[in-house]
Design a protein around this motif. Sequence first.
Motif, PDB file in Angstrom:
ATOM      1  N   GLY A 293      26.494  56.750  37.071  1.00 25.57           N
ATOM      2  CA  GLY A 293      27.033  55.464  36.650  1.00 25.57           C
ATOM      3  C   GLY A 293      27.874  55.528  35.391  1.00 25.57           C
ATOM      4  O   GLY A 293      28.228  54.484  34.832  1.00 25.57           O
ATOM      5  N   LEU A 294      28.255  56.725  34.949  1.00 32.05           N
ATOM      6  CA  LEU A 294      28.986  56.872  33.692  1.00 32.05           C
ATOM      7  C   LEU A 294      30.307  56.108  33.724  1.00 32.05           C
ATOM      8  O   LEU A 294      30.653  55.399  32.784  1.00 32.05           O
ATOM      9  N   LEU A 295      31.064  56.232  34.822  1.00 32.42           N
ATOM     10  CA  LEU A 295      32.360  55.559  34.886  1.00 32.42           C
ATOM     11  C   LEU A 295      32.209  54.041  34.981  1.00 32.42           C
ATOM     12  O   LEU A 295      33.028  53.296  34.427  1.00 32.42           O
ATOM     13  N   THR A 296      31.182  53.592  35.659  1.00 36.55           N
ATOM     14  CA  THR A 296      30.930  52.146  35.705  1.00 36.55           C
ATOM     15  C   THR A 296      30.683  51.610  34.307  1.00 36.55           C
ATOM     16  O   THR A 296      31.201  50.557  33.922  1.00 36.55           O
ATOM     17  N   ARG A 297      29.885  52.339  33.528  1.00 35.15           N
ATOM     18  CA  ARG A 297      29.619  51.922  32.147  1.00 35.15           C
ATOM     19  C   ARG A 297      30.892  52.003  31.296  1.00 35.15           C
ATOM     20  O   ARG A 297      31.143  51.149  30.447  1.00 35.15           O
ATOM     21  N   MET A 298      31.694  53.040  31.529  1.00 34.30           N
ATOM     22  CA  MET A 298      32.900  53.256  30.732  1.00 34.30           C
ATOM     23  C   MET A 298      33.881  52.093  30.868  1.00 34.30           C
ATOM     24  O   MET A 298      34.526  51.699  29.889  1.00 34.30           O
ATOM     25  N   PHE A 299      33.979  51.528  32.073  1.00 34.24           N
ATOM     26  CA  PHE A 299      34.964  50.471  32.319  1.00 34.24           C
ATOM     27  C   PHE A 299      34.337  49.089  32.430  1.00 34.24           C
ATOM     28  O   PHE A 299      34.995  48.138  32.867  1.00 34.24           O
ATOM     29  N   ALA A 300      33.107  48.957  32.018  1.00 34.50           N
ATOM     30  CA  ALA A 300      32.413  47.676  32.145  1.00 34.50           C
ATOM     31  C   ALA A 300      33.085  46.566  31.355  1.00 34.50           C
ATOM     32  O   ALA A 300      32.981  45.387  31.711  1.00 34.50           O
ATOM     33  N   ALA A 301      33.792  46.908  30.283  1.00 34.42           N
ATOM     34  CA  ALA A 301      34.411  45.893  29.425  1.00 34.42           C
ATOM     35  C   ALA A 301      35.819  45.514  29.866  1.00 34.42           C
ATOM     36  O   ALA A 301      36.470  44.696  29.213  1.00 34.42           O
ATOM     37  N   PHE A 302      36.307  46.097  30.966  1.00 36.09           N
ATOM     38  CA  PHE A 302      37.603  45.672  31.496  1.00 36.09           C
ATOM     39  C   PHE A 302      37.552  44.187  31.846  1.00 36.09           C
ATOM     40  O   PHE A 302      36.647  43.739  32.549  1.00 36.09           O
ATOM     41  N   GLU A 303      38.527  43.430  31.376  1.00 32.54           N
ATOM     42  CA  GLU A 303      38.635  42.013  31.702  1.00 32.54           C
ATOM     43  C   GLU A 303      40.038  41.736  32.231  1.00 32.54           C
ATOM     44  O   GLU A 303      41.007  42.366  31.783  1.00 32.54           O
TER      45      GLU A 303
ATOM     46  N   LEU B 213      50.169  49.917  42.077  1.00 32.20           N
ATOM     47  CA  LEU B 213      50.201  51.382  42.090  1.00 32.20           C
ATOM     48  C   LEU B 213      49.270  51.878  40.993  1.00 32.20           C
ATOM     49  O   LEU B 213      49.613  51.886  39.809  1.00 32.20           O
ATOM     50  N   SER B 214      48.054  52.273  41.379  1.00 28.95           N
ATOM     51  CA  SER B 214      46.999  52.541  40.409  1.00 28.95           C
ATOM     52  C   SER B 214      46.387  53.921  40.600  1.00 28.95           C
ATOM     53  O   SER B 214      46.065  54.311  41.730  1.00 28.95           O
ATOM     54  N   ASN B 215      46.228  54.652  39.498  1.00 26.05           N
ATOM     55  CA  ASN B 215      45.413  55.864  39.500  1.00 26.05           C
ATOM     56  C   ASN B 215      43.958  55.451  39.335  1.00 26.05           C
ATOM     57  O   ASN B 215      43.565  54.944  38.279  1.00 26.05           O
ATOM     58  N   SER B 216      43.168  55.669  40.367  1.00 17.15           N
ATOM     59  CA  SER B 216      41.788  55.189  40.357  1.00 17.15           C
ATOM     60  C   SER B 216      40.846  56.177  39.678  1.00 17.15           C
ATOM     61  O   SER B 216      40.948  57.392  39.871  1.00 17.15           O
ATOM     62  N   TRP B 217      39.924  55.614  38.907  1.00 17.24           N
ATOM     63  CA  TRP B 217      38.821  56.384  38.332  1.00 17.24           C
ATOM     64  C   TRP B 217      37.500  55.878  38.916  1.00 17.24           C
ATOM     65  O   TRP B 217      36.509  55.743  38.220  1.00 17.24           O
TER      66      TRP B 217
ATOM     67  N   ASN C 273      37.250  52.949  40.031  1.00 16.66           N
ATOM     68  CA  ASN C 273      37.176  51.570  39.559  1.00 16.66           C
ATOM     69  C   ASN C 273      36.810  50.608  40.681  1.00 16.66           C
ATOM     70  O   ASN C 273      37.096  50.833  41.850  1.00 16.66           O
ATOM     71  N   SER C 274      36.237  49.497  40.292  1.00 18.77           N
ATOM     72  CA  SER C 274      36.017  48.380  41.204  1.00 18.77           C
ATOM     73  C   SER C 274      37.174  47.402  41.029  1.00 18.77           C
ATOM     74  O   SER C 274      37.332  46.805  39.960  1.00 18.77           O
ATOM     75  N   TYR C 275      38.017  47.276  42.033  1.00 22.67           N
ATOM     76  CA  TYR C 275      39.195  46.416  41.966  1.00 22.67           C
ATOM     77  C   TYR C 275      38.871  45.019  42.501  1.00 22.67           C
ATOM     78  O   TYR C 275      38.006  44.872  43.376  1.00 22.67           O
ATOM     79  N   PRO C 276      39.599  44.004  42.036  1.00 24.80           N
ATOM     80  CA  PRO C 276      39.430  42.652  42.573  1.00 24.80           C
ATOM     81  C   PRO C 276      40.167  42.510  43.911  1.00 24.80           C
ATOM     82  O   PRO C 276      41.177  41.797  44.019  1.00 24.80           O
ATOM     83  N   ARG C 277      39.662  43.181  44.911  1.00 29.84           N
ATOM     84  CA  ARG C 277      40.366  43.254  46.199  1.00 29.84           C
ATOM     85  C   ARG C 277      40.505  41.893  46.868  1.00 29.84           C
ATOM     86  O   ARG C 277      41.403  41.704  47.699  1.00 29.84           O
ATOM     87  N   GLU C 278      39.648  40.960  46.501  1.00 36.23           N
ATOM     88  CA  GLU C 278      39.749  39.624  47.089  1.00 36.23           C
ATOM     89  C   GLU C 278      41.045  38.926  46.676  1.00 36.23           C
ATOM     90  O   GLU C 278      41.451  37.937  47.325  1.00 36.23           O
ATOM     91  N   LEU C 279      41.716  39.430  45.631  1.00 34.04           N
ATOM     92  CA  LEU C 279      42.969  38.833  45.163  1.00 34.04           C
ATOM     93  C   LEU C 279      44.199  39.549  45.707  1.00 34.04           C
ATOM     94  O   LEU C 279      45.323  39.072  45.516  1.00 34.04           O
ATOM     95  N   PHE C 280      44.010  40.682  46.372  1.00 33.86           N
ATOM     96  CA  PHE C 280      45.149  41.510  46.754  1.00 33.86           C
ATOM     97  C   PHE C 280      46.124  40.781  47.672  1.00 33.86           C
ATOM     98  O   PHE C 280      47.343  40.887  47.512  1.00 33.86           O
ATOM     99  N   ALA C 281      45.609  40.063  48.657  1.00 30.89           N
ATOM    100  CA  ALA C 281      46.501  39.390  49.613  1.00 30.89           C
ATOM    101  C   ALA C 281      47.384  38.363  48.918  1.00 30.89           C
ATOM    102  O   ALA C 281      48.540  38.159  49.308  1.00 30.89           O
ATOM    103  N   GLU C 282      46.861  37.727  47.885  1.00 30.58           N
ATOM    104  CA  GLU C 282      47.619  36.725  47.143  1.00 30.58           C
ATOM    105  C   GLU C 282      48.663  37.356  46.232  1.00 30.58           C
ATOM    106  O   GLU C 282      49.755  36.790  46.046  1.00 30.58           O
ATOM    107  N   LEU C 283      48.353  38.531  45.685  1.00 28.44           N
ATOM    108  CA  LEU C 283      49.179  39.109  44.630  1.00 28.44           C
ATOM    109  C   LEU C 283      50.190  40.145  45.097  1.00 28.44           C
ATOM    110  O   LEU C 283      51.248  40.299  44.479  1.00 28.44           O
ATOM    111  N   PHE C 284      49.874  40.881  46.166  1.00 29.70           N
ATOM    112  CA  PHE C 284      50.651  42.075  46.483  1.00 29.70           C
ATOM    113  C   PHE C 284      51.127  42.122  47.932  1.00 29.70           C
ATOM    114  O   PHE C 284      50.393  41.758  48.860  1.00 29.70           O
TER     115      PHE C 284
END
Length: 214
Positions: free
Chosen positions: A90-100, A122-126, A128-139
């Motif tokens: 869970g190290l990466l989850t903790r590392m990016f927990a403060a992403f807002e 266009l994202s280099n993934s680590w 990450n948990s992305y807000p995929r529910e917004l993808f259809a609206e945004l991209f």
Amino acid sequence: MTLRGLITDWGGVLTTPLRDAIGAWIQADDIDNDGYRTVMREWFQNAYAGDGVVSPVHGLEDGTLPVAEFERRLAERLRTRGGAAVAAEGLLTRMFAAFEPVEPMYEVLRKARAAGIRTCLLSNSWGNSYPRELFAELFDGVVISGEVGLRKPDPEIFQHALELLDLPPQDCAFIDDIEHNVRAAERLGIVGVHHVDADGTAARLEELLGVSLR
């Protein structure tokens, strides 16, 4: 100049800055900051060296190194300020927990798309948990490095994004908070926008796209 396509990074552009998230994690997990920066400097230099050296960052981003193995290797190199081991799971989850989310940048995407601009993530993934529910609206297109086996700054991943947008490079802008990636896009003829803050990026995009975004 009036462009027709907008390609954007995620972490550090559509989210709060990476340095802020890392700082919060270092404090929360009591990580030795100097040790963390030493290993990241080494791994990032190799990831962007372009001389055939493959670092764990490279493997994580293009999907050839599983998240759990990256976490194990990173945890092995880290210590707390008291010298204790750092938990790998869970190290990466903790590392990016403060992403807002940065709402003004989401608004830029919504307004650009409403004006007929084609958009692509266009994202280099680590891991990450992305807000995929917004993808259809945004991209109109989504390119996540570990899912396509490519990573920025490789030219092929930019070409893939352009193909999804069905636009030539000179008709597109690319936003990233990492200057190395911006320069890689520019070498292909894409108009680069080095992201520092939402207001500055929105102002530059208004010039390039010819639409109001704020």
